[in-house]
Motif scaffolding. Structure first.
Motif, PDB file in Angstrom:
ATOM      1  N   THR A 162     -10.844  -1.702  -0.193  1.00  0.00           N
ATOM      2  CA  THR A 162     -12.092  -1.995   1.274  1.00  0.00           C
ATOM      3  C   THR A 162     -10.785  -1.606   2.019  1.00  0.00           C
ATOM      4  O   THR A 162     -10.032  -1.966   1.335  1.00  0.00           O
ATOM      5  CB  THR A 162     -12.024  -3.550   1.214  1.00  0.00           C
ATOM      6  OG1 THR A 162     -11.967  -4.824   1.365  1.00  0.00           O
ATOM      7  CG2 THR A 162     -13.306  -4.128  -0.082  1.00  0.00           C
ATOM      8  N   GLN A 163     -11.787  -1.908   2.999  1.00  0.00           N
ATOM      9  CA  GLN A 163     -10.488  -1.070   4.447  1.00  0.00           C
ATOM     10  C   GLN A 163      -9.248  -2.243   5.058  1.00  0.00           C
ATOM     11  O   GLN A 163      -8.382  -2.466   5.205  1.00  0.00           O
ATOM     12  CB  GLN A 163     -11.233  -1.395   5.853  1.00  0.00           C
ATOM     13  CG  GLN A 163     -12.200  -0.022   5.704  1.00  0.00           C
ATOM     14  CD  GLN A 163     -13.407   0.235   6.361  1.00  0.00           C
ATOM     15  OE1 GLN A 163     -13.096  -0.117   7.637  1.00  0.00           O
ATOM     16  NE2 GLN A 163     -14.166   1.418   6.745  1.00  0.00           N
ATOM     17  N   LEU A 218     -19.031  -6.579   1.944  1.00  0.00           N
ATOM     18  CA  LEU A 218     -18.703  -5.310   1.275  1.00  0.00           C
ATOM     19  C   LEU A 218     -18.852  -3.978   2.213  1.00  0.00           C
ATOM     20  O   LEU A 218     -19.565  -3.365   1.721  1.00  0.00           O
ATOM     21  CB  LEU A 218     -19.786  -5.166  -0.229  1.00  0.00           C
ATOM     22  CG  LEU A 218     -18.400  -4.215  -1.956  1.00  0.00           C
ATOM     23  CD1 LEU A 218     -17.678  -5.086  -1.297  1.00  0.00           C
ATOM     24  CD2 LEU A 218     -19.589  -4.770  -2.708  1.00  0.00           C
ATOM     25  N   HIS A 219     -17.665  -3.169   2.009  1.00  0.00           N
ATOM     26  CA  HIS A 219     -17.617  -1.456   2.485  1.00  0.00           C
ATOM     27  C   HIS A 219     -16.703  -1.563   1.587  1.00  0.00           C
ATOM     28  O   HIS A 219     -15.015  -1.789   2.139  1.00  0.00           O
ATOM     29  CB  HIS A 219     -17.390  -1.920   3.975  1.00  0.00           C
ATOM     30  CG  HIS A 219     -17.909  -0.429   4.223  1.00  0.00           C
ATOM     31  ND1 HIS A 219     -18.831   0.105   5.300  1.00  0.00           N
ATOM     32  CD2 HIS A 219     -17.138   0.402   4.521  1.00  0.00           C
ATOM     33  CE1 HIS A 219     -18.541   0.677   5.345  1.00  0.00           C
ATOM     34  NE2 HIS A 219     -17.248   1.519   5.214  1.00  0.00           N
ATOM     35  N   LEU A 220     -16.258  -0.752   0.601  1.00  0.00           N
ATOM     36  CA  LEU A 220     -15.429  -0.481  -0.043  1.00  0.00           C
ATOM     37  C   LEU A 220     -14.817   0.947   0.528  1.00  0.00           C
ATOM     38  O   LEU A 220     -15.190   1.555   1.624  1.00  0.00           O
ATOM     39  CB  LEU A 220     -16.366   0.594  -1.117  1.00  0.00           C
ATOM     40  CG  LEU A 220     -16.734  -0.197  -2.724  1.00  0.00           C
ATOM     41  CD1 LEU A 220     -17.600   0.313  -3.962  1.00  0.00           C
ATOM     42  CD2 LEU A 220     -15.891  -1.930  -3.117  1.00  0.00           C
ATOM     43  N   GLU A 221     -13.764   1.143   0.762  1.00  0.00           N
ATOM     44  CA  GLU A 221     -13.199   2.081   1.065  1.00  0.00           C
ATOM     45  C   GLU A 221     -13.196   3.428   1.577  1.00  0.00           C
ATOM     46  O   GLU A 221     -12.955   4.674   2.343  1.00  0.00           O
ATOM     47  CB  GLU A 221     -11.490   1.925   0.813  1.00  0.00           C
ATOM     48  CG  GLU A 221     -11.078   2.422  -0.434  1.00  0.00           C
ATOM     49  CD  GLU A 221      -9.660   1.779  -1.525  1.00  0.00           C
ATOM     50  OE1 GLU A 221      -8.581   1.627   0.061  1.00  0.00           O
ATOM     51  OE2 GLU A 221      -8.911   2.329  -2.070  1.00  0.00           O
ATOM     52  N   VAL A 227     -16.944  -1.664   8.498  1.00  0.00           N
ATOM     53  CA  VAL A 227     -17.344  -2.798   7.293  1.00  0.00           C
ATOM     54  C   VAL A 227     -18.527  -3.527   8.690  1.00  0.00           C
ATOM     55  O   VAL A 227     -17.926  -3.626  10.071  1.00  0.00           O
ATOM     56  CB  VAL A 227     -16.257  -3.502   7.463  1.00  0.00           C
ATOM     57  CG1 VAL A 227     -15.540  -4.510   8.544  1.00  0.00           C
ATOM     58  CG2 VAL A 227     -16.779  -4.305   6.439  1.00  0.00           C
TER      59      VAL A 227
END
Length: 273
Positions: A162-163, A218-221, A227
């Motif tokens: 993630t970020q 949840l915020h995948l890269e 996010v």
């Protein structure tokens, strides 16, 4: 015989009369303490795993003893990237530092070694464990070859994709190499990222706890956009460990899902009650 730990993180306390990112962090800590006493008063200890203060201010640290005084068990303090080590030591005393000036320690209880490792580096949002801290960790592991070990540090170690990986522990493979010299690392537990995750990296389990401040969705890269940040859950970890297993539960003492918009980030005066 079961070891029971409560691990809180990311308190982000501010001086009296202020709030952080729309949240009254002192009130959230009061609710966490009430939850621990009501539901986990049999815990062997509580570990506060860093980001005790939002900006490392003495006025924020000075509020902490009264807020955690009701806890029915021993409490251990650690630092995160939002903390200021010299200010913390001025408020709480130099006895919290080891021989090299880092806020880290070992507790042996119920057949386990618990290592609280200082991963904070001035000027960095991400973490760093310098050679002296790695040597300290190696020595503490070597002393306990016949004991299972639980390690707690503020910064996340395993890649989350993630970020937040841009603020991960620097050179985490160096820490991993030291950990792998011990035959029984049961768990490595962190805060920092404001999200609940679990991972296994080269056979070692890693966990992060969402903590007491805002939470990140949840915020995948690989995902577009930014996010989403929300006001809950407020969360701490409950670790249960015995001869056979090490288990981490996630206790949400506050539920929440309201988005905190980035234009509202920052420090504000607390609303009148």
């Amino acid at each position: 015989m079961t070891l029971k730990l409560v691990i809180m993180s990311d308190l982000h306390l501010v001086p009296e009369g202020e709030i952080s990112n729309t949240l009254d962090t002192a009130e959230r800590l009061r609710q966490a303490v009430d939850s621990v006493n009501a539901r986990h008063a049999d815990a062997d200890m509580v570990i506060l795993a860093g980001d005790l203060a939002d900006l490392g201010e003495a006025e924020a640290y000075a509020r902490l003893p009264d807020l955690i005084a009701p806890l029915a068990m021993d409490t251990h303090l650690m630092l995160g990237n939002h903390d200021d080590r010299p200010t913390f030591l001025e408020v709480f005393g130099g006895g919290y530092a080891d021989e090299n000036g880092f806020v880290q320690k070992v507790v042996d209880t119920k057949g386990f070694r618990i290592i609280m490792l200082d991963s904070t580096e001035p000027g960095l949002v991400g973490g760093r464990i310098c050679d002296s801290r790695l040597a300290w960790l190696q020595a503490r592991l070597d002393e306990a070859k016949n004991m299972p070990v639980i390690v707690v540090l503020h910064h996340h170690v395993a890649r989350l994709q993630t970020q937040v990986d841009r603020i991960r522990l620097e050179q985490p493979e160096k820490l991993l190499a030291v950990l792998k010299t011990h035959p029984d690392i049961r768990h490595v537990i962190s805060g920092h990222v404001h999200i609940t995750t679990t991972a296994i990296w080269q056979g070692i389990p890693f966990t992060t706890i969402a903590g007491g401040h805002y939470s990140a969705k949840l915020h995948l890269e690989s995902a577009p956009g930014h996010v989403k940040l929300v006001d809950g859950p407020g969360q701490y970890g409950v670790v249960l460990a015995d001869d056979e297993a090490c288990l981490v539960h996630f206790e949400n003492f506050i539920d929440g899902h309201h988005e905190i918009h980035r234009e509202n980030f920052g420090r504000l005066r607390a609303p009148r009650r």
